[in-house]
Write a protein that holds these residues in place. Structure first.
Motif, mmCIF file in Angstrom:
data_model
loop_
_atom_site.group_PDB
_atom_site.id
_atom_site.type_symbol
_atom_site.label_atom_id
_atom_site.label_comp_id
_atom_site.label_asym_id
_atom_site.label_seq_id
_atom_site.Cartn_x
_atom_site.Cartn_y
_atom_site.Cartn_z
ATOM 1 N N PRO A 144 0.729 -1.311 -0.009
ATOM 2 C CA PRO A 144 -0.324 0.334 -0.526
ATOM 3 C C PRO A 144 0.710 0.926 0.473
ATOM 4 O O PRO A 144 1.634 1.442 0.848
ATOM 5 C CB PRO A 144 -0.630 0.107 1.563
ATOM 6 N N ARG A 145 0.912 2.614 -0.827
ATOM 7 C CA ARG A 145 1.336 3.682 -0.597
ATOM 8 C C ARG A 145 0.670 4.522 0.645
ATOM 9 O O ARG A 145 0.223 4.724 0.944
ATOM 10 C CB ARG A 145 -0.049 4.676 -2.422
ATOM 11 N N PRO A 146 1.877 4.656 1.187
ATOM 12 C CA PRO A 146 1.609 5.733 2.240
ATOM 13 C C PRO A 146 1.220 6.969 1.540
ATOM 14 O O PRO A 146 1.005 7.698 0.514
ATOM 15 C CB PRO A 146 3.453 5.730 2.682
ATOM 16 N N LEU A 147 0.648 7.639 2.290
ATOM 17 C CA LEU A 147 -0.675 8.486 2.780
ATOM 18 C C LEU A 147 0.467 9.467 2.401
ATOM 19 O O LEU A 147 1.672 9.908 3.391
ATOM 20 C CB LEU A 147 -1.205 8.993 3.561
ATOM 21 N N PHE A 148 0.436 10.620 2.065
ATOM 22 C CA PHE A 148 0.961 12.069 1.203
ATOM 23 C C PHE A 148 0.272 13.214 2.297
ATOM 24 O O PHE A 148 -0.737 12.882 2.209
ATOM 25 C CB PHE A 148 1.912 12.428 0.016
ATOM 26 N N ASP A 149 0.527 14.102 2.036
ATOM 27 C CA ASP A 149 -0.084 15.353 3.107
ATOM 28 C C ASP A 149 -0.493 15.815 1.676
ATOM 29 O O ASP A 149 0.309 16.756 0.439
ATOM 30 C CB ASP A 149 1.159 15.897 3.826
ATOM 31 N N ILE A 150 -1.669 16.411 1.787
ATOM 32 C CA ILE A 150 -2.258 16.888 0.166
ATOM 33 C C ILE A 150 -1.816 18.251 0.583
ATOM 34 O O ILE A 150 -1.441 19.030 1.038
ATOM 35 C CB ILE A 150 -3.678 17.045 0.834
ATOM 36 N N VAL A 151 -1.338 18.848 -1.027
ATOM 37 C CA VAL A 151 -0.938 20.329 -0.756
ATOM 38 C C VAL A 151 -2.121 20.946 -0.493
ATOM 39 O O VAL A 151 -3.244 21.311 -1.459
ATOM 40 C CB VAL A 151 -0.438 20.519 -2.123
ATOM 41 N N LEU A 224 5.254 14.575 -4.569
ATOM 42 C CA LEU A 224 4.401 13.596 -3.973
ATOM 43 C C LEU A 224 3.735 12.683 -5.157
ATOM 44 O O LEU A 224 3.715 11.101 -4.545
ATOM 45 C CB LEU A 224 3.088 14.118 -4.150
ATOM 46 N N GLY A 225 4.747 11.671 -6.329
ATOM 47 C CA GLY A 225 4.357 10.603 -7.246
ATOM 48 C C GLY A 225 3.201 10.615 -7.239
ATOM 49 O O GLY A 225 2.901 11.436 -7.676
ATOM 50 N N THR A 226 2.486 9.051 -6.837
ATOM 51 C CA THR A 226 0.968 8.705 -6.897
ATOM 52 C C THR A 226 -0.034 8.696 -5.863
ATOM 53 O O THR A 226 0.299 8.388 -5.326
ATOM 54 C CB THR A 226 1.003 7.888 -8.339
ATOM 55 N N VAL A 227 -1.139 8.655 -6.773
ATOM 56 C CA VAL A 227 -1.877 8.878 -5.770
ATOM 57 C C VAL A 227 -1.925 7.524 -5.077
ATOM 58 O O VAL A 227 -2.053 6.600 -5.761
ATOM 59 C CB VAL A 227 -3.246 9.912 -6.112
ATOM 60 N N PRO A 228 -2.507 6.829 -4.050
ATOM 61 C CA PRO A 228 -2.657 5.904 -3.595
ATOM 62 C C PRO A 228 -4.010 5.273 -4.036
ATOM 63 O O PRO A 228 -5.236 5.687 -4.405
ATOM 64 C CB PRO A 228 -3.151 5.709 -1.608
ATOM 65 N N ALA A 229 -3.949 3.787 -3.710
ATOM 66 C CA ALA A 229 -4.878 3.051 -5.000
ATOM 67 C C ALA A 229 -6.336 2.806 -4.083
ATOM 68 O O ALA A 229 -6.124 2.388 -2.310
ATOM 69 C CB ALA A 229 -4.814 1.466 -5.435
#
Length: 242
Positions: A144-151, A224-229
């Protein structure tokens, strides 16, 4: 024989064109709501033109799998790669929280009231619950992709303050809570700002406001890369048959 292109002139011409368009809207559109809508649409069109195709830009509400929604957001930059749906209801868009990279409030002027307003909008999005599931690919499965902080940020045409990024600006920004933090902003006729990791601000000159804003925003999106699935099963539990 190859010829050189003056990139600075191209960038400055782009800014002057945008500034002229927004000043025309401010002068000739007198109804506040219509003026706001026209300004938002101008920024949506501009960002949609210059950001890579993977990024979508719209006015929308952001929702999570519990049915909780944010305040209405003027500009949402999002990605549908791992989110198969964006909800439409009577012309209004509802975007899953997992799809969101960045959000912006669009106002005519920069001031304390509008900073606080944009900050509360940012908080309403960051408080939503986002999911992340493994991604299956040809060679196996990514975790799972770690969640990033939304800009989050604020875009205006001008400022009520002189200088634009002086003490009143710093005090207004310093009073924001962590979830309300505004990472980046553009004051089109005065300059743009970027919040640095140490809590200080990097700012641009007035003439380079637009290109500074765009480049700094694009770098943040790249980082940020790619959003999580998204976990579609959690969203589907709203249905009686699932």
């Amino acid at each position: 024989m190859s010829q050189k292109v003056n990139m600075k002139e191209l960038f400055l011409g782009m800014q002057q064109e945008m500034l002229s368009k927004l000043k025309t809207i401010r002068k000739h559109v007198t109804h506040p709501g219509t003026k706001g809508d026209a300004t938002e649409l101008s920024w949506i069109e501009w960002l949609s033109t210059y950001l890579p195709n993977r990024y979508c830009v719209d006015t929308a509400f952001v929702v999570d799998h519990t049915g909780t929604r944010s305040d209405q957001i003027d500009l949402v930059i999002y990605d549908q790669q791992y989110s198969p749906f964006v909800f439409y209801q009577e012309g209004v868009k509802f975007i899953p929280a997992e799809s969101v990279y960045a959000i912006f409030e669009v106002k005519q002027t920069l001031n304390k009231e509008h900073i606080q307003y944009a900050a509360e909008k940012a908080e309403s999005v960051r408080a939503l619950h986002r999911t992340s599931v493994p991604i299956v690919h040809a060679g196996g499965t990514y975790p799972p992709r770690p969640l990033f902080d939304i800009v989050a940020g604020l875009i205006t045409t001008s400022s009520d303050w002189t200088p634009t990024f002086g003490k009143p600006f710093e005090e207004a920004m310093g009073a924001l809570k962590p979830w309300q933090r505004l990472n980046i902003g553009c004051v089109l006729d005065s300059g743009s700002f970027l919040l640095k990791p140490n809590g200080t601000f990097e700012t641009s000159s007035a003439e380079e406001a637009l290109i500074f804003f765009f480049i700094k925003l694009f770098v943040q999106l790249q980082n940020l890369g790619t959003v999580p699935a998204m976990d579609i099963d959690l969203y589907s539990r709203a249905l009686d048959s699932i």
